[in-house]
Each structure stands twice: as structure tokens, then as C-alpha cells.
Write a protein that holds these residues in place. Structure first.
Motif, PDB file in Angstrom:
ATOM      1  N   TYR A   7      23.384  39.141 132.152  1.00 68.83           N
ATOM      2  CA  TYR A   7      24.144  40.324 132.533  1.00 68.83           C
ATOM      3  C   TYR A   7      23.598  40.885 133.843  1.00 68.83           C
ATOM      4  CZ  TYR A   7      25.678  39.971 127.691  1.00 68.83           C
ATOM      5  OH  TYR A   7      26.185  39.505 126.495  1.00 68.83           O
ATOM      6  N   ARG A  38      28.544  30.524 122.568  1.00 66.94           N
ATOM      7  CA  ARG A  38      29.413  31.614 122.990  1.00 66.94           C
ATOM      8  C   ARG A  38      29.790  31.436 124.460  1.00 66.94           C
ATOM      9  NH1 ARG A  38      27.767  38.122 123.118  1.00 66.94           N
ATOM     10  NH2 ARG A  38      29.859  38.913 123.584  1.00 66.94           N
ATOM     11  N   THR A  39      30.993  31.862 124.800  1.00 67.84           N
ATOM     12  CA  THR A  39      31.424  31.981 126.191  1.00 67.84           C
ATOM     13  C   THR A  39      31.887  33.414 126.423  1.00 67.84           C
ATOM     14  OG1 THR A  39      32.135  29.671 126.343  1.00 67.84           O
ATOM     15  CG2 THR A  39      33.062  31.204 127.952  1.00 67.84           C
ATOM     16  N   GLU A  40      31.448  33.994 127.522  1.00 64.52           N
ATOM     17  CA  GLU A  40      31.850  35.345 127.906  1.00 64.52           C
ATOM     18  C   GLU A  40      32.422  35.316 129.321  1.00 64.52           C
ATOM     19  OE1 GLU A  40      28.541  38.292 126.872  1.00 64.52           O
ATOM     20  OE2 GLU A  40      27.602  36.335 126.569  1.00 64.52           O
ATOM     21  N   TYR A  67      33.727  38.249 132.445  1.00 66.03           N
ATOM     22  CA  TYR A  67      33.769  39.661 132.811  1.00 66.03           C
ATOM     23  C   TYR A  67      34.439  39.846 134.173  1.00 66.03           C
ATOM     24  CZ  TYR A  67      30.561  40.221 128.948  1.00 66.03           C
ATOM     25  OH  TYR A  67      30.014  40.203 127.690  1.00 66.03           O
ATOM     26  N   GLU A 108      30.015  45.409 132.303  1.00 69.62           N
ATOM     27  CA  GLU A 108      30.159  44.230 131.439  1.00 69.62           C
ATOM     28  C   GLU A 108      30.188  44.609 129.961  1.00 69.62           C
ATOM     29  OE1 GLU A 108      27.973  40.726 133.883  1.00 69.62           O
ATOM     30  OE2 GLU A 108      26.743  42.484 133.474  1.00 69.62           O
ATOM     31  N   ASP A 149      34.455  41.896 127.221  1.00 67.22           N
ATOM     32  CA  ASP A 149      34.529  40.449 127.374  1.00 67.22           C
ATOM     33  C   ASP A 149      36.001  40.034 127.392  1.00 67.22           C
ATOM     34  OD1 ASP A 149      34.345  37.708 127.245  1.00 67.22           O
ATOM     35  OD2 ASP A 149      33.333  37.640 125.295  1.00 67.22           O
ATOM     36  N   SER A 165      37.030  36.857 127.923  1.00 71.01           N
ATOM     37  CA  SER A 165      37.131  35.419 127.744  1.00 71.01           C
ATOM     38  C   SER A 165      38.345  35.058 126.903  1.00 71.01           C
ATOM     39  CB  SER A 165      35.860  34.898 127.054  1.00 71.01           C
ATOM     40  OG  SER A 165      35.940  33.513 126.850  1.00 71.01           O
TER      41      SER A 165
END
Length: 422
Positions: free
Chosen positions: A264, A357-359, A361, A369, A372, A374
Motif C-alpha cells: 500500500y 488475493r488480487t487488489e 486501486y 486505497e 478495492d 479488482s
């Protein structure tokens, strides 16, 4: 090769865990840098070991390290270029084991005696010595090497060394365990301070909400403590020196965990300040990649930028940066790609390499942020393709997962434990 006999001194001041919003709470620093150009720097990693190959050698860390304490042949750090051009080089680190690998590239280097083979004492006696020293520092609620102490050491070198000089100082006052001096610790509450340190030593990033709040409050007390001392650095630097001040990475408080492992912006967006002599070097885009800092310095001194550097002189257009980290403590690997206004982060189990996990922003609409997006935006796929191409390259895939804390020297092990890496 350019003649640098008339070139300015170059001072690189790096501050550990210096969040992008920290300078706004530093009145003394603000006064000292009133004529500096302010930019924001984008880190290619959220932790010290991952960022300094970029800051000092213009490359992502998988291309640079060969074990914990060695830099690969051919890396060509900035100090190498400057030394060849006639600069004297001095590096001064306020006790961080992750930075001893750079020692061979300096004429003079000091890191509180920390190297992988730093101990000259028998192991048991050395452990006792380290325990006593840490206890003494802790009793005073101050870090192992303060900014004042490091500045005095660097000043002695600076004063007796002919120019042009390259001087690197790395400050540690705002790194965990957050010891802002006895007075501030009393004002913050000694019991709360001690409890937060105990909880962090047991749980690290998984501390409870009360402990997290205390750690955050202590962080800002340490920022104030740093501000109280930082003038000692500026006191000895020549007025016409090219000074670059930059955080190595930030610190995460606002995404449910504490530390500096994830990608982040709390961790990968940091302040950068350039003195009047260097201000024009960073006059382009508002965001500067850390990867581009050494190339920017070298090119403005008339030196050729090595062909194997990923970084390039800073320009008018913002550039995308890849983001990488392997956290053995969390058993996680993180990869990401960040543009001026967008970011994709992928999280993996470090042992199995399974994606967790995929995020994504939209940094323009949501700079903190907290949302999310995604799976809902078309640009995510393009960025993921770029990221996959980068991380599948042989050098990155083969060298991203490293354990930089598997050591045997008791001094280094103790210091890493104090800094929260064990």
C-alpha cells in the motif's frame, strides 16, 4: 568520463520508515528545507533491503543481491561511478544490518559495527554485551544510534575529507521499537509504551487495536524526536551541496495490520526533497521513482548511466514502477505495479506460491486505497499482464524469494530481532 573536480558535494540523506505525510509534522525540517524542491518518491519495495538496490544502484533487488551480505558483480552502484570520477565516498548508517552489504563501495563506511561476521567476541560473551547495550538504550527510551550521534560521526569525516564528496547518511529514529526519548515516552505513558513493545515482540503485524494505536502514537513521537535532531545533519553540509533527502519506505497503520511488508502507498510512497543545487534535477513529474534517483544524480554530474540500470534520469512523464516483497515472517510474497493513478497488488503464499488475493486501486479517486476495485475495471487486466511479464522473467522469478534474515552472527541476529525482523 566527465571531470568532476569542480562538481558539488552530493549528500544523500535517507530516513527509515519516513511516511509521505511525516514532513508535515516536522517544523524544524520544514524551515531547513524551505528552499528545497519537494516531490514524492515511489519505492519498488516496502522495506529497506528491497529499496536500496534501487536508491544506490538503479535496479530492482532480484538483480542485485547475492546472499545477505554481497552485491553481485556488475551491479555498478552510484558510489562506484562517483569514486571513479574522483569523488571521496562516505557511508554512515544508524545501525541497520540490511545495509552492510554496501560497505565495499565506500572509502569510509560505518554501520555500528554490523556485518555478517561483525562479532570479534565469543558468542556467549557477545550476546551478553549486546543485551547490556540494548538494555541501556532501552532504559533511556532512545534508539541505538540517534541522528545526533550519526551526524557527529559523518561531520568528522566530512571535515577532514577533500571534495568533491559523496556522503550517505541513513537515519533510524522512526523505526520500531519507536523509542522517542525518555521525556516523550513518559508523556505517552510508560506502561502503554512498554506494553505495546511487548505485544509487538509477540505478535508483530497482528497486534490488537489498542497496541496498534499506541504504536502509531509512538511513531509520531519519534518523528518529532527526529525533527528535534535533524538540524545536526544540515549544520555541517556545504551550502552549495546537492542534497537529496528521501524516505526508504513508509509505515503501515491504516489497513488492518502494522509494519512495512505490504504494498500500500503507506509503505511505498515517501517524501523526497532536493536542495537548490539539485532542485532542477527533479523538476519534472511530481512523482519520482526511487529507481531513477542514482541515474538522475549521475547524469546531472555528467556521468554515463550504466546500461544495466533499470532507472533513468528523472523526466517530465510519470513512470510505472513494479513493486516486490518477500516477507518470510508473514510467509507472504507480494507483487505489484503502480502508475501515477492506478495500482494492482497480488498476494501469494510464499511457501506454496499459491495466489491468495488480487487488489486494484484507482489512486486518483481513492488515494487512501480503501476501495478495492479488482474485477470491476478494464485497466486491471492490462496492468496484470505487464506485472506477470515482469515477475516471470528469469532473474525476478528466481531471486525474488530470498531469506535475508538467516544469519549466524549474534550481533546481527540481535539487532534484527530488536528491529522486529525476527
Amino acid at each position: 568520463m566527465s571531470d568532476v573536480s569542480e562538481s558539488p558535494d552530493v549528500v544523500l540523506l535517507t530516513i527509515d520508515c519516513w511516511r509521505h505525510d511525516a514532513p508535515d509534522e516536522m517544523d524544524s525540517f520544514e524551515a531547513l528545507t524551505a528552499e528545497y524542491r519537494r516531490r514524492e518518491a515511489i519505492c519498488p519495495a516496502p522495506a529497506t533491503r528491497g529499496v536500496f538496490p534501487a536508491i544506490l544502484a538503479g535496479q530492482y533487488y532480484p538483480f542485485v543481491y547475492d546472499g545477505f551480505d554481497e552485491i553481485r558483480d556488475g551491479a555498478r552502484p552510484l558510489m562506484d561511478l562517483l569514486a571513479e570520477a574522483g569523488y571521496s565516498t562516505g557511508g554512515f548508517v544508524a545501525s541497520n544490518p540490511f545495509l552492510s552489504a554496501w560497505e565495499p563501495y565506500f572509502d569510509t563506511f560505518w554501520n555500528d559495527g554490523l556485518t555478517v561476521d561483525s562479532s570479534l567476541l565469543p558468542a556467549k560473551l557477545d550476546a551478553v554485551s549486546e543485551t547490556l547495550r540494548n538494555a541501556t538504550d532501552y532504559a533511556r527510551f532512545r534508539g541505538r544510534v540517534t541522528t545526533t550521534e550519526l551526524a557527529e560521526r559523518a561531520e568528522r569525516w566530512y571535515g577532514r575529507t577533500d571534495g568533491p564528496r559523496f556522503c550517505w547518511l541513513h537515519l533510524m529514529d522512526v523505526h520500531v521499537p519507536f523509542l522517542p526519548g525518555f521525556k516523550r515516552s513518559v508523556e505517552s505513558g510508560l506502561v502503554r509504551t512498554l506494553r505495546s513493545h511487548y505485544e509487538f515482540s509477540k505478535h508483530h503485524s497482528e497486534v490488537d487495536g489498542e497496541t496498534l494505536a499506541t504504536l502509531e502514537a509512538l511513531y509520531w513521537e519519534c518523528v518529532d524526536y527526529l525533527d528535534e535532531q535533524i538540524g545536526k545533519v544540515f549544520d555541517f553540509i556545504d551550502d552549495d551541496a546537492a542534497v537529496v533527502v528521501v524516505g526508504d519506505h513508509g509505515e503501515e497503520f491504516n489497513h488492518g495490520k502494522y509494519g512495512h511488508a505490504r504494498l500500500y502507498d503507506e509503505c511505498v510512497r515517501v517524501p523526497l526533497f532536493a536542495s537548490p543545487t539539485a532542485a532542477e534535477w527533479f523538476s519534472g513529474a511530481e512523482e519520482v521513482r526511487q529507481l531513477d534517483i542514482p541515474a538522475t544524480i549521475a547524469s546531472n554530474l555528467g556521468l554515463d548511466v550504466p546500461s544495466n540500470w533499470e532507472g533513468a534520469p528523472h523526466g517530465d512523464e510519470a513512470r510505472r514502477s513494479f513493486l516486490l516483497n518477500h516477507s518470510p515472517m508473514l510467509n507472504r510474497a507480494y507483487t505489484g505495479i503502480r502508475t501515477e493513478d492506478r495500482k494492482v497488488i497480488e498476494t501469494f503464499d510464499a511457501e506454496t506460491r499459491r495466489q491468495l488475493r488480487t487488489e486494484a486501486y484507482d489512486l486518483a479517486a481513492n488515494p487512501d486505497e480503501t476501495k478495492d476495485v479488482s474485477g470491476t475495471v478494464e485497466w486491471e487486466g492490462r496492468l496484470r499482464d505487464e506485472l506477470d511479464e515482469f515477475t516471470s522473467a528469469e532473474e525476478v522469478a528466481g531471486n525474488m524469494m530470498e531469506d535475508g534474515t538467516d544469519l549466524h552472527d549474534s550481533t546481527v541476529e540481535t539487532r534484527l530481532r530488536t528491529l522486529g525482523y525476527k
